[in-house]
Motif scaffolding. Structure first.
Motif, PDB file in Angstrom:
ATOM      1  N   TRP A 473      35.537  35.701  33.536  1.00  0.00           N
ATOM      2  CA  TRP A 473      36.082  36.596  32.513  1.00  0.00           C
ATOM      3  C   TRP A 473      35.625  38.210  32.734  1.00  0.00           C
ATOM      4  O   TRP A 473      36.245  38.858  32.193  1.00  0.00           O
ATOM      5  CB  TRP A 473      35.628  36.107  31.016  1.00  0.00           C
ATOM      6  CG  TRP A 473      36.254  34.770  30.676  1.00  0.00           C
ATOM      7  CD1 TRP A 473      36.953  34.123  31.203  1.00  0.00           C
ATOM      8  CD2 TRP A 473      36.181  34.587  29.269  1.00  0.00           C
ATOM      9  NE1 TRP A 473      37.471  32.995  30.483  1.00  0.00           N
ATOM     10  CE2 TRP A 473      36.995  33.189  29.364  1.00  0.00           C
ATOM     11  CE3 TRP A 473      35.809  35.066  28.080  1.00  0.00           C
ATOM     12  CZ2 TRP A 473      37.258  32.783  28.152  1.00  0.00           C
ATOM     13  CZ3 TRP A 473      36.258  34.427  26.783  1.00  0.00           C
ATOM     14  CH2 TRP A 473      36.689  33.097  26.989  1.00  0.00           C
ATOM     15  N   TRP A 474      34.490  38.147  33.300  1.00  0.00           N
ATOM     16  CA  TRP A 474      34.078  39.507  33.433  1.00  0.00           C
ATOM     17  C   TRP A 474      35.009  40.170  34.605  1.00  0.00           C
ATOM     18  O   TRP A 474      34.884  41.516  34.806  1.00  0.00           O
ATOM     19  CB  TRP A 474      32.656  39.587  34.259  1.00  0.00           C
ATOM     20  CG  TRP A 474      31.653  39.374  33.071  1.00  0.00           C
ATOM     21  CD1 TRP A 474      30.999  38.231  32.647  1.00  0.00           C
ATOM     22  CD2 TRP A 474      31.083  40.454  32.067  1.00  0.00           C
ATOM     23  NE1 TRP A 474      30.165  38.368  31.525  1.00  0.00           N
ATOM     24  CE2 TRP A 474      30.229  39.762  31.364  1.00  0.00           C
ATOM     25  CE3 TRP A 474      31.507  41.810  32.027  1.00  0.00           C
ATOM     26  CZ2 TRP A 474      29.709  40.452  30.160  1.00  0.00           C
ATOM     27  CZ3 TRP A 474      30.570  42.401  30.988  1.00  0.00           C
ATOM     28  CH2 TRP A 474      30.060  41.650  30.100  1.00  0.00           C
ATOM     29  N   ALA A 475      35.618  39.490  35.497  1.00  0.00           N
ATOM     30  CA  ALA A 475      36.528  40.147  36.649  1.00  0.00           C
ATOM     31  C   ALA A 475      37.536  41.076  35.707  1.00  0.00           C
ATOM     32  O   ALA A 475      38.068  41.836  36.657  1.00  0.00           O
ATOM     33  CB  ALA A 475      37.248  38.884  37.145  1.00  0.00           C
ATOM     34  N   TYR A 476      37.871  40.959  34.497  1.00  0.00           N
ATOM     35  CA  TYR A 476      38.941  41.865  34.157  1.00  0.00           C
ATOM     36  C   TYR A 476      38.460  42.826  32.916  1.00  0.00           C
ATOM     37  O   TYR A 476      39.184  43.426  32.255  1.00  0.00           O
ATOM     38  CB  TYR A 476      40.121  41.158  33.321  1.00  0.00           C
ATOM     39  CG  TYR A 476      39.713  40.330  32.028  1.00  0.00           C
ATOM     40  CD1 TYR A 476      39.706  41.127  30.899  1.00  0.00           C
ATOM     41  CD2 TYR A 476      39.422  38.937  31.937  1.00  0.00           C
ATOM     42  CE1 TYR A 476      39.245  40.441  29.614  1.00  0.00           C
ATOM     43  CE2 TYR A 476      38.928  38.322  30.878  1.00  0.00           C
ATOM     44  CZ  TYR A 476      39.278  39.221  29.684  1.00  0.00           C
ATOM     45  OH  TYR A 476      38.632  38.525  28.576  1.00  0.00           O
ATOM     46  N   THR A 477      37.197  43.041  33.128  1.00  0.00           N
ATOM     47  CA  THR A 477      36.590  44.090  32.406  1.00  0.00           C
ATOM     48  C   THR A 477      36.618  45.405  32.817  1.00  0.00           C
ATOM     49  O   THR A 477      37.056  46.402  32.340  1.00  0.00           O
ATOM     50  CB  THR A 477      35.033  43.831  32.085  1.00  0.00           C
ATOM     51  OG1 THR A 477      34.344  43.753  33.223  1.00  0.00           O
ATOM     52  CG2 THR A 477      34.945  42.506  30.906  1.00  0.00           C
ATOM     53  N   PHE A 478      36.037  45.441  34.060  1.00  0.00           N
ATOM     54  CA  PHE A 478      35.918  46.798  34.677  1.00  0.00           C
ATOM     55  C   PHE A 478      37.853  47.378  35.386  1.00  0.00           C
ATOM     56  O   PHE A 478      37.924  48.322  35.341  1.00  0.00           O
ATOM     57  CB  PHE A 478      35.107  46.678  35.930  1.00  0.00           C
ATOM     58  CG  PHE A 478      35.715  46.616  37.159  1.00  0.00           C
ATOM     59  CD1 PHE A 478      36.246  47.383  38.183  1.00  0.00           C
ATOM     60  CD2 PHE A 478      35.565  45.144  37.679  1.00  0.00           C
ATOM     61  CE1 PHE A 478      36.790  47.139  39.530  1.00  0.00           C
ATOM     62  CE2 PHE A 478      36.082  44.704  39.076  1.00  0.00           C
ATOM     63  CZ  PHE A 478      36.656  45.536  39.915  1.00  0.00           C
ATOM     64  N   PRO A 479      38.430  46.496  35.579  1.00  0.00           N
ATOM     65  CA  PRO A 479      39.925  46.872  35.606  1.00  0.00           C
ATOM     66  C   PRO A 479      40.474  47.295  34.364  1.00  0.00           C
ATOM     67  O   PRO A 479      41.258  48.525  34.413  1.00  0.00           O
ATOM     68  CB  PRO A 479      40.820  45.537  36.060  1.00  0.00           C
ATOM     69  CG  PRO A 479      39.666  44.882  36.827  1.00  0.00           C
ATOM     70  CD  PRO A 479      38.350  44.891  35.918  1.00  0.00           C
ATOM     71  N   MET A 480      40.378  46.870  33.286  1.00  0.00           N
ATOM     72  CA  MET A 480      40.651  47.305  32.068  1.00  0.00           C
ATOM     73  C   MET A 480      40.051  48.759  31.768  1.00  0.00           C
ATOM     74  O   MET A 480      40.645  49.742  31.393  1.00  0.00           O
ATOM     75  CB  MET A 480      40.248  46.195  30.977  1.00  0.00           C
ATOM     76  CG  MET A 480      41.187  45.199  31.131  1.00  0.00           C
ATOM     77  SD  MET A 480      40.792  43.996  29.785  1.00  0.00           S
ATOM     78  CE  MET A 480      41.598  44.886  28.201  1.00  0.00           C
ATOM     79  N   THR A 481      38.682  48.703  31.963  1.00  0.00           N
ATOM     80  CA  THR A 481      37.851  50.324  31.944  1.00  0.00           C
ATOM     81  C   THR A 481      38.385  51.180  32.988  1.00  0.00           C
ATOM     82  O   THR A 481      38.785  52.326  32.536  1.00  0.00           O
ATOM     83  CB  THR A 481      36.499  49.889  32.293  1.00  0.00           C
ATOM     84  OG1 THR A 481      36.084  48.751  31.204  1.00  0.00           O
ATOM     85  CG2 THR A 481      35.789  51.019  31.727  1.00  0.00           C
ATOM     86  N   GLY A 482      38.847  50.747  34.149  1.00  0.00           N
ATOM     87  CA  GLY A 482      39.448  51.864  34.990  1.00  0.00           C
ATOM     88  C   GLY A 482      40.895  52.138  34.667  1.00  0.00           C
ATOM     89  O   GLY A 482      40.980  53.447  34.867  1.00  0.00           O
ATOM     90  N   ALA A 483      41.629  51.193  34.031  1.00  0.00           N
ATOM     91  CA  ALA A 483      42.833  51.746  33.563  1.00  0.00           C
ATOM     92  C   ALA A 483      42.598  53.058  32.551  1.00  0.00           C
ATOM     93  O   ALA A 483      43.527  53.748  32.243  1.00  0.00           O
ATOM     94  CB  ALA A 483      43.886  50.603  33.085  1.00  0.00           C
ATOM     95  N   ALA A 484      41.651  52.491  31.654  1.00  0.00           N
ATOM     96  CA  ALA A 484      41.600  53.640  30.576  1.00  0.00           C
ATOM     97  C   ALA A 484      41.125  54.932  30.911  1.00  0.00           C
ATOM     98  O   ALA A 484      41.621  55.979  30.777  1.00  0.00           O
ATOM     99  CB  ALA A 484      40.460  53.049  29.524  1.00  0.00           C
ATOM    100  N   ILE A 485      40.183  54.890  31.890  1.00  0.00           N
ATOM    101  CA  ILE A 485      39.786  56.238  32.459  1.00  0.00           C
ATOM    102  C   ILE A 485      40.900  56.831  33.171  1.00  0.00           C
ATOM    103  O   ILE A 485      41.096  58.169  33.238  1.00  0.00           O
ATOM    104  CB  ILE A 485      38.511  55.781  33.555  1.00  0.00           C
ATOM    105  CG1 ILE A 485      37.298  55.295  32.931  1.00  0.00           C
ATOM    106  CG2 ILE A 485      38.140  57.048  34.153  1.00  0.00           C
ATOM    107  CD1 ILE A 485      36.130  54.889  33.565  1.00  0.00           C
ATOM    108  N   ALA A 486      41.544  56.213  33.930  1.00  0.00           N
ATOM    109  CA  ALA A 486      42.896  56.760  34.622  1.00  0.00           C
ATOM    110  C   ALA A 486      43.808  57.571  33.893  1.00  0.00           C
ATOM    111  O   ALA A 486      44.361  58.232  34.112  1.00  0.00           O
ATOM    112  CB  ALA A 486      43.500  55.744  35.569  1.00  0.00           C
ATOM    113  N   THR A 487      44.117  56.630  32.656  1.00  0.00           N
ATOM    114  CA  THR A 487      44.900  57.287  31.561  1.00  0.00           C
ATOM    115  C   THR A 487      44.310  58.359  31.231  1.00  0.00           C
ATOM    116  O   THR A 487      44.989  59.460  30.702  1.00  0.00           O
ATOM    117  CB  THR A 487      44.846  56.210  30.346  1.00  0.00           C
ATOM    118  OG1 THR A 487      45.496  54.990  30.947  1.00  0.00           O
ATOM    119  CG2 THR A 487      46.020  56.662  29.680  1.00  0.00           C
ATOM    120  N   MET A 488      43.100  58.714  30.941  1.00  0.00           N
ATOM    121  CA  MET A 488      42.419  59.941  30.484  1.00  0.00           C
ATOM    122  C   MET A 488      42.709  60.869  31.295  1.00  0.00           C
ATOM    123  O   MET A 488      42.929  62.091  30.927  1.00  0.00           O
ATOM    124  CB  MET A 488      40.969  59.665  30.004  1.00  0.00           C
ATOM    125  CG  MET A 488      40.689  58.895  28.497  1.00  0.00           C
ATOM    126  SD  MET A 488      38.994  58.804  28.592  1.00  0.00           S
ATOM    127  CE  MET A 488      38.502  57.232  29.257  1.00  0.00           C
TER     128      MET A 488
END
Length: 592
Positions: A473-488
């Motif tokens: 499950w931890w595999a999709y935590t940093f991709p979601m966080t990366g998408a949030a940072i790219a959106t900012m």
């Protein structure tokens, strides 16, 4: 003192004491192996008549109090031999041996038949040690094949201690080769599933499957996924506090500072535990490295260090030395030369054979390194790794997107790994923005690809329901966080209500996901204690099992779908080998 009185009798009369109850009830001849005087030998001291003894108690010749087993202990100073005899016993006169009357010669010594006490029997030490499960687990030699220090040095120390070395035939049956790595064909033959972590019914493992293994053997390299999720949160909150599009939130850098120190502590703990595993169980680490899927997670420790360098708070360091980037990217280059070369050269490790969403970890590191190098002011190095990552991401994306009909689909427990599709384009958009100096069209193309993949997975609610917790499950935590940072970052270039709202929503979702996973992981690790089961993937045998064992394994696992094959096998079980092989052919033909 009257010279006519026997001095020996006078001395023994002074020490005359009532015989203990134990000696009143037990006769010397009735106790096997008890100390006694051999026939033909003379006792040393007589014993005067004890009038206090009850009638009916008869003594046979003599008995002695048990003395130490050592001859020196029996004859050392301060010890006394006490013998009890009858008054009218043969060879005695008035309680004095006839040989001693009128003679000053020293009597012969008494031969003691005591035997040494078994080692470990004092106070029940031996029984307690054997009954202690922790001691049994520590002495269990079935795990020696994976221990680093269980080879020639240990056997030499055992011989120096005087212990007999056990037969080497038993050790050779379970000890893998110390010089040769396990071939990749064995992983595909012995394991099944998209992650190659499930043992086939026809296979056996070299470690015991009836007990829980030592913690280090159950500690996988994939544990670094937790570090990726938490350290990426430190970067996200740093961006929330410094990005121009999120200034209206008034986020303090204190949150970034706290999360960064938590990330540092977490990386240090996870790395220390795995480093201990490398030292104590190097064979297990080597098997993970040669595992066609696990090898991708060896990029995770270095990606975590890159995340810590990118998310460092301004109060800790305003700038980082350029040499740090070269140090962190050197392991990436070495691992990529091996992994990408295997993808291209073919064989069992070709990409079409081992393609899995976890392969994205070997690609994401290129873009993270390019992002850090560009933020330090470097140019050529970041562009090099960006180009390498882009080329291999394209090949990997196509391979995974058009999975062949023969490839197995991921089980539900691994569906979150699909979010790794989002990680590479998200980080690539930010890396290219730092290289170019602005969030231009190239960065926006990569960002839009990541955003589409994110929403295409998010709308499939049923895709992420109905399965148990897993470290995957931890595999999709940093991709979601990366998408949030790219959106900012994109919102800072294109500022409007939509982009700002999207930045806040993705940041909240990523934070809640990491928090929920962190709490769940702690509960499974310390409360339910089922976070790290036995790692079957590293315990496969280096040789194929005999064909007839397959049927007994099927019976043991109770697989209902193979009942017909079992019945066919039992029909030919009483025949010779050719009959059994015929039964195997018949069952396989019926299956077709």
């Amino acid at each position: 003192m009257d010279h006519g009185e026997n001095p020996v009798s006078t001395e023994l009369q002074e020490y005359a004491e009532p015989v203990p109850q134990l000696l009143k009830l037990i006769s010397s001849n009735e106790v096997a192996g008890f100390d006694s005087i051999m026939e033909g030998e003379t006792p040393v001291f007589p014993n005067p008549t004890n009038s206090s003894q009850p009638n009916g108690h008869q003594r046979k010749i003599s008995i002695s109090i048990s003395m130490p087993s050592s001859p020196t202990g029996a004859t050392s100073a301060g010890t006394k031999n006490v013998l009890f005899v009858q008054d009218n016993a043969k060879g005695f006169k008035n309680g004095v041996p006839e040989s001693c009357v009128g003679s000053k010669a020293k009597p012969k010594g008494v031969k003691f038949l005591s035997q040494p006490m078994p080692k470990g029997s004092v106070f029940g030490e031996g029984a307690n040690m054997n009954q202690n499960p922790n001691v049994k687990k520590f002495k269990d030699k079935r795990f020696d094949s994976f221990k680093t220090w269980s080879g020639k040095l240990e056997r030499q120390l055992t011989n120096l201690r005087g212990r007999q070395q056990e037969s080497e035939s038993e050790d050779d049956s379970v000890r893998p080769s110390e010089n040769e790595a396990l071939p990749v064909d064995r992983y595909f033959d012995a394991l099944e599933g998209p992650e190659l972590e499930t043992l086939r019914a026809s296979e056996e493992i070299v470690l015991p499957d009836d007990k829980t293994w030592p913690f280090l053997l159950r500690y996988p390299i994939s544990s670094f996924g937790i570090c990726l999720g938490v350290s990426s949160q430190a970067i996200m909150w740093k961006t929330l506090a410094t990005a121009t599009s999120t200034n209206f939130l008034h986020i303090s850098l204190t949150v970034n500072l706290i999360l960064w120190w938590i990330s540092v502590a977490l990386v240090a703990i996870v790395a220390s535990i795995y480093l201990t595993k490398v030292i104590l169980y190097f064979e297990a680490v080597r098997r993970e490295y040669y595992h066609p899927i696990r090898v991708n997670f060896f990029f995770a420790p270095w990606i975590s260090l890159l995340f810590l360098a990118i998310g460092v708070p301004p109060s800790v360091a305003s700038s980082l030395p350029v040499a740090l980037w070269y140090v962190l990217m050197t392991p990436f280059l070495c691992l990529e030369l091996k992994i990408y070369g295997q993808w291209m050269s073919g064989g069992q490790r070709r990409l079409s054979k081992v393609a899995n969403p976890s392969n994205h970890l070997s690609v994401v590191g290129n873009f993270v390194g390019a992002l850090l190098g560009a933020s330090m002011g470097l140019k050529e190095g970041p562009i090099f790794f960006f180009a390498v990552g882009l080329a291999h991401y394209t090949v990997l994306f196509v391979t995974l997107y058009q999975r062949l009909p023969t490839n197995e689909t991921l089980p539900k427990e691994l569906h979150p790994v699909f979010f790794l599709f989002v990680a590479a384009p998200s980080v690539a958009s930010m890396a290219w923005a730092n290289i170019q100096g602005s969030f231009d069209y190239g960065s926006r193309i990569a960002y839009f690809i990541a955003l589409f993949l994110y929403f295409s997975l998010a709308v499939r609610i049923n895709f992420f329901r109905g399965f148990k917790f897993s470290l995957a499950w931890w595999a999709y935590t940093f991709p979601m966080t990366g998408a949030a940072i790219a959106t900012m970052r994109y919102s800072s270039a294109v500022t409007n209500v939509v982009t700002q709202t999207l930045s806040v929503i993705l940041s909240v979702v990523a934070t809640l996901t990491v928090t929920a996973l962190l709490v769940t992981t702690i509960l499974h690790a310390f409360v339910q204690r089922d976070l790290f089961p036995n790692d079957i993937a590293i315990a496969i045998s280096d040789r194929k099992p005999k064909s007839h064992r397959r049927w007994f394994n099927l019976i043991r696992h109770g697989s209902s779908e193979h009942n017909a094959d079992i019945d066919t096998f039992l029909k030919f079980a009483n025949g010779d080998t050719k009959d059994i092989e015929a039964g195997l052919k018949i069952s396989s033909a019926e299956a077709k």
